[in-house]
Enzyme design. Structure first.
Site, PDB file in Angstrom:
ATOM      1  N   GLU A  21      -2.508   7.627  -4.886  1.00 44.01           N
ATOM      2  CA  GLU A  21      -2.822   7.000  -6.182  1.00 44.01           C
ATOM      3  C   GLU A  21      -4.297   7.062  -6.568  1.00 44.01           C
ATOM      4  OE1 GLU A  21      -1.650   2.882  -5.172  1.00 44.01           O
ATOM      5  OE2 GLU A  21      -3.743   2.310  -5.489  1.00 44.01           O
ATOM      6  N   ARG A  57       0.863  -1.187   0.000  1.00 40.48           N
ATOM      7  CA  ARG A  57       0.000   0.000   0.000  1.00 40.48           C
ATOM      8  C   ARG A  57       0.898   1.235   0.000  1.00 40.48           C
ATOM      9  NH1 ARG A  57      -3.317  -2.799  -1.654  1.00 40.48           N
ATOM     10  NH2 ARG A  57      -5.358  -3.329  -0.806  1.00 40.48           N
ATOM     11  N   HIS A  79      -0.622  -0.027  -9.654  1.00 39.70           N
ATOM     12  CA  HIS A  79      -1.351  -1.038  -8.878  1.00 39.70           C
ATOM     13  C   HIS A  79      -1.736  -2.222  -9.761  1.00 39.70           C
ATOM     14  CE1 HIS A  79      -3.462  -1.158  -4.779  1.00 39.70           C
ATOM     15  NE2 HIS A  79      -3.391  -2.388  -5.231  1.00 39.70           N
TER      16      HIS A  79
END
Ligand code: NAI
Length: 330
Positions: free
Chosen positions: A259, A230, A291
């Site tokens: 993000e 994360r 991601h």
């Protein structure tokens, strides 16, 4: 049963349609992310299906409750974007605890090898018939020390791959695995001894900015940092400073703290407002993927299968083994 499916992408739609076929589920796919402004779209739905960058804060959750939503089905492992304290006793939350840990671990390794063997540079050079090797010198992973923070499902896969390379693996976990052959050390030892550090722990109060300015000062010079976990595990400004001062030799980032408004969409042709991200991306020794680590065929099928099973099981039995509750999380 109607399911409001937020932040949907073509690959989600394909995998969920396949798994839901013949199961009497009416899935409404919405491109928009879930937040307090878009929650209204869940009107008439019994279940909301959400992903990593949806906002499930108190305001959004209250709106969903008012609309009669009975279940939150996260189609991911992490739940740091869900206000579980608020959910307690009001609305159950289910998740996908595991789909393909290999997908994330292999992506972490792919980024590492790309970075330290300069594959990203070589690819562009040879496309232009530039066959020079100058500036492409890398280093062997064999014999190097890797520090792994978080030795759960993904961390373990990552460790196995590193052992295959002949690396010396140091581990840190707040809850070390019992009876394992893992070499657990303190966090300070991870910072001081590792040539490569990879994060595989969840984002919690303990791990928020676990890599900050103070920690950057403790790192071994030239260390390669990998974050597929994360974004907020890393203070991006401290990372940038570490790169500028040459303390950090490489950064492989699949996640980024800010993000949520950027990743998973095409922003080419737009002005990037985030100066820290723009500067990081401009660095020759930084690789950013948006991601993407989970994105394999196996993982997508696993996510869709478990999510659909979670929903069906919950509505049939009133409970689900993949329920996540504030009282039983680490
Ligand atoms: P897991 O639950 O199997 O393992 C997490 C490990 O972290 C556990 O061993 C736990 O004890 C440890 N941990 C908890 N608190 C800690 C702390 N304060 N310090 C150090 N370790 C701590 O989870 P899994 O499946 O291995 O996933 C790890 C993380 O990867 C997830 O939390 C998620 O954030 C991220 N992820 C990223 C994906 C991507 O596409 N980039 C996809 C899937 C997961």
């Amino acid at each position: 049963m109607k399911i409001a499916f937020f932040d949907s992408k073509p690959y989600d739609i394909e995998s969920f349609k396949k798994v839901a076929e013949g199961k009497d589920l009416n899935i409404k796919f919405y491109e928009t992310k879930l937040n307090s402004d878009t929650a209204e779209l869940a009107k008439g739905a019994q279940c909301v299906c959400a992903f990593v960058n949806d906002t499930l804060d108190e305001e959004t959750l209250q709106k969903l409750l008012d609309l009669g939503v009975k279940l939150i089905a996260m189609r991911c492992a992490g739940y740091n974007n869900v206000d579980l304290e608020f959910c307690k006793g009001k609305i159950p939350v289910v998740r996908v605890p595991a789909y393909s840990p290999y997908s994330v671990a292999e992506h972490a390794i792919a980024m590492l090898l790309t970075s330290i063997r300069r594959i990203h540079k070589a690819y562009i050079r040879t496309k232009d018939f530039n066959f020079s090797l100058n500036g492409l010198t890398g280093f062997d992973l064999h014999g190097r020390t890797v520090g792994v923070v978080g030795t759960g499902k993904i961390g373990r896969c990552f460790i196995d791959i590193c052992k295959g390379f002949g690396m010396n693996v140091l581990c840190y976990d707040k809850f070390p695995a019992k009876n394992s052959d893992l070499n657990y050390v303190t966090l300070d030892e991870i910072w001081e001894k590792s040539d490569v550090i990879s994060f595989h722990c969840p984002l919690t109060e303990d791990t928020y900015h676990i890599l900050d300015e103070e920690v950057v000062g403790k790192l071994k010079k030239g260390v390669a940092i990998i974050n597929t976990s994360r974004g907020a595990l890393i203070d991006a400004e401290a990372l940038l400073e570490g790169i500028k001062t040459r303390k950090i030799g490489a950064a492989c980032l699949d996640v980024y703290e800010e993000e949520s408004d950027l990743f998973f969409r095409d922003a080419s042709g737009h002005i990037l407002e985030d100066d820290v991200l723009a500067r990081l991306i401009s660095m020759p020794n930084v690789i950013v993927t948006s991601h993407q680590a989970f994105l394999t065929e196996e993982a997508l099928e696993g996510i869709a299968t478990t999510t659909v099973n979670n929903i069906l099981t919950y509505f049939k039995t009133g409970k689900c083994e993949n329920e996540v509750c504030i009282d039983n999380i680490k």
